[in-house]
Motif scaffolding. Sequence first.
Motif, mmCIF file in Angstrom:
data_model
loop_
_atom_site.group_PDB
_atom_site.id
_atom_site.type_symbol
_atom_site.label_atom_id
_atom_site.label_comp_id
_atom_site.label_asym_id
_atom_site.label_seq_id
_atom_site.Cartn_x
_atom_site.Cartn_y
_atom_site.Cartn_z
ATOM 1 N N GLN B 115 -4.838 32.061 -82.833
ATOM 2 C CA GLN B 115 -5.912 32.134 -81.838
ATOM 3 C C GLN B 115 -6.836 30.925 -81.934
ATOM 4 N N ASN B 116 -7.189 30.578 -83.169
ATOM 5 C CA ASN B 116 -8.169 29.514 -83.312
ATOM 6 C C ASN B 116 -7.557 28.129 -83.137
ATOM 7 N N LEU B 117 -6.271 27.995 -83.466
ATOM 8 C CA LEU B 117 -5.598 26.738 -83.144
ATOM 9 C C LEU B 117 -5.579 26.552 -81.633
ATOM 10 N N ALA B 118 -5.282 27.646 -80.924
ATOM 11 C CA ALA B 118 -5.272 27.571 -79.461
ATOM 12 C C ALA B 118 -6.664 27.223 -78.934
ATOM 13 N N ALA B 119 -7.697 27.822 -79.556
ATOM 14 C CA ALA B 119 -9.066 27.550 -79.105
ATOM 15 C C ALA B 119 -9.438 26.097 -79.374
ATOM 16 N N PHE B 222 -7.866 34.146 -76.701
ATOM 17 C CA PHE B 222 -8.029 35.463 -77.312
ATOM 18 C C PHE B 222 -7.495 36.589 -76.433
ATOM 19 N N MET B 223 -6.659 36.228 -75.460
ATOM 20 C CA MET B 223 -6.147 37.241 -74.542
ATOM 21 C C MET B 223 -5.102 38.137 -75.190
ATOM 22 N N GLY B 224 -4.553 37.719 -76.336
ATOM 23 C CA GLY B 224 -3.403 38.411 -76.896
ATOM 24 C C GLY B 224 -3.698 39.751 -77.523
ATOM 25 N N PHE B 225 -4.870 39.870 -78.133
ATOM 26 C CA PHE B 225 -5.115 41.057 -78.945
ATOM 27 C C PHE B 225 -4.994 42.380 -78.186
ATOM 28 N N PRO B 226 -5.556 42.468 -76.964
ATOM 29 C CA PRO B 226 -5.374 43.716 -76.214
ATOM 30 C C PRO B 226 -3.901 44.080 -76.039
ATOM 31 N N PHE B 227 -3.042 43.064 -75.915
ATOM 32 C CA PHE B 227 -1.617 43.366 -75.775
ATOM 33 C C PHE B 227 -1.039 43.920 -77.072
#
Lengths: 295, 295
Positions: B115-119, B222-227
């Motif tokens: 997540q943070n690498l993506a951010a 951070f869109m992944g967590f809900p999935f």
Amino acid sequence: MILGLALAVFGVAVPFIGSPYMMGVVFQVAMWIALAQSWSMLSATTGYLSLGHAVFYGIGAYVCVLLTGTLPFELALLAAAGSAGLFAALVGMPVLRVRGPYFVILTYGLSELVRHVVMRIESALGSFGRMIFDVPSTEVLLWWMVGLAVLATLGAYAIRHSRFGAGLAAIREDEVAAETVGVPVTRLKLLAFIASAIIPGAVGGLALLRTSYFEPAQAFDPVISFTIVTMALVGGTETVRGPILGAVGFALLSELLWSSLPQLYMIVLGLTLIGFILFVPKGLSGLLGRIGRAA
Amino acid sequence: MDTLLSGQLLFAALVSGSLYALVALGLNLVYGTLRLLNIAHGDLVMIGAYTAFWMISLFAIPPILSLFIAAALCALLGWAVYAGLFRRMLAKPELAKRVEANSLILFYGISVILQNLAALAFTSTSRGYQYLDTVITWQGISMTGNRLLSLGVAASVCFGALLFLRFHLFGWGLRAVIQRREAAQVVGVNLNRVQLLTICGGFAVAGVAGVLVSMTEQITPFMGFPFTIVAFVVIIIGGLGNIGAGVLAGFCLGLVETYGIALTSPGYRSILIYGLFVGVLLVRPEGIFTKAVRS
């Protein structure tokens, strides 16, 4: 022991010798020590890893924000701690029937459920964050927090060195066998669960008084749960000093990196977590022990 | 009442249900064969979504082709995790035990890093693009091309995977590994190969889901967590490691969610999902747990 004492003395003395910035850091460190020690009362002793301790923190903050103004803050904090303990007592029986990885995700899910319910209630009441006024001075809050950290550490120590702790260790090693030889498994687990919930409730209340702002999404932030687990695992779960080492280490790391490079901080946190699980199962505490023996 | 019976709502339920089934399929495959609870699963969806976004904005490659690119990229990541983690685990049984016990925390570390690498790389700005967003009306049901495509791809991948597991020799081996790992090895299933291909396949499916999501929703680090959460809900309802029931549960969750929201309001979505999650875990812990013990 000496480490803990030195930290506590430093914590109490810091308002006289340190800057406001320093006090902020000490407040954070004490907060994480209190949380990680409380967590260890259940999770390090029984092996039931809770990934939902934010729920107790959040409940404490919520109760505290509702009560300050009508009650003196000491009583509000007591109520915060009590409500967190009560919540643990209410949900404990069914939740603790679930074991292993299911317990981990269940505690997480429960915490998120409560978070969303509180968010829903607050928005139904038309409140988008609550401010509180008349908070106690920073020194007083700091002393309370240091007191909680000391209390949690002593509590964790007392549990480990009691019959109660021996029963919990038996549950960790083999729950079925423990039950067969007469350990009152259900009661012990429930008591440990409640014990590990009370102080986080008070911590949540104190943290709220410090920021003087309540917002449910933040008060129940799952990152709190994850941080507690990370600190405890990196510090080492086998000793009482483990959570202290983990909390101090991460709090300092966060002071160094969080404000300037939050993403980098989170990446370092992730890497450390992976590295410790794979290569240093006994945590910083175990590492120190090994160095101590080698020297 | 009219809205409840309309095909419009059913279409919406099928679109989200097929997507949930697809995301959960990957998680379930990886859990079933490797006994790892991959909490970073949703972040693979995020990676798939970013792949689609960058492909269309930089190279004008349409998402329908990005499906394959994202699948390959995530499969490569799966290979990296397998090579980095499992080669070591095979060499050290003690390490393997620790990793299985802590897989959730371990993958949390991986999730935080991704997540943070993506951010860091893409900033936290939410992104999106337009693709096949003209409205088609058929039998009174209005739908956009991208939703139709999403439903088609997700449903065919799910049912394709089920058919593969049912009729192909490798699929038999995979199911054997899920049911009885040791016994499968005894009768000549190449465990190593099954695990490697499953982790690549499971990750690839998540990447495909990400491309589908990106066509209709905002893309953020951070869109992944809900999935991840949705996928957990689905496979717990369907039974961990039970692939077919998981796909069915995915569609069911889509129906329950869509109709639940239609009956109340969108504000209740999270409460509904987490309520189901906690409820299922609390009501049937033994039933769900028996599967895991057998490993």
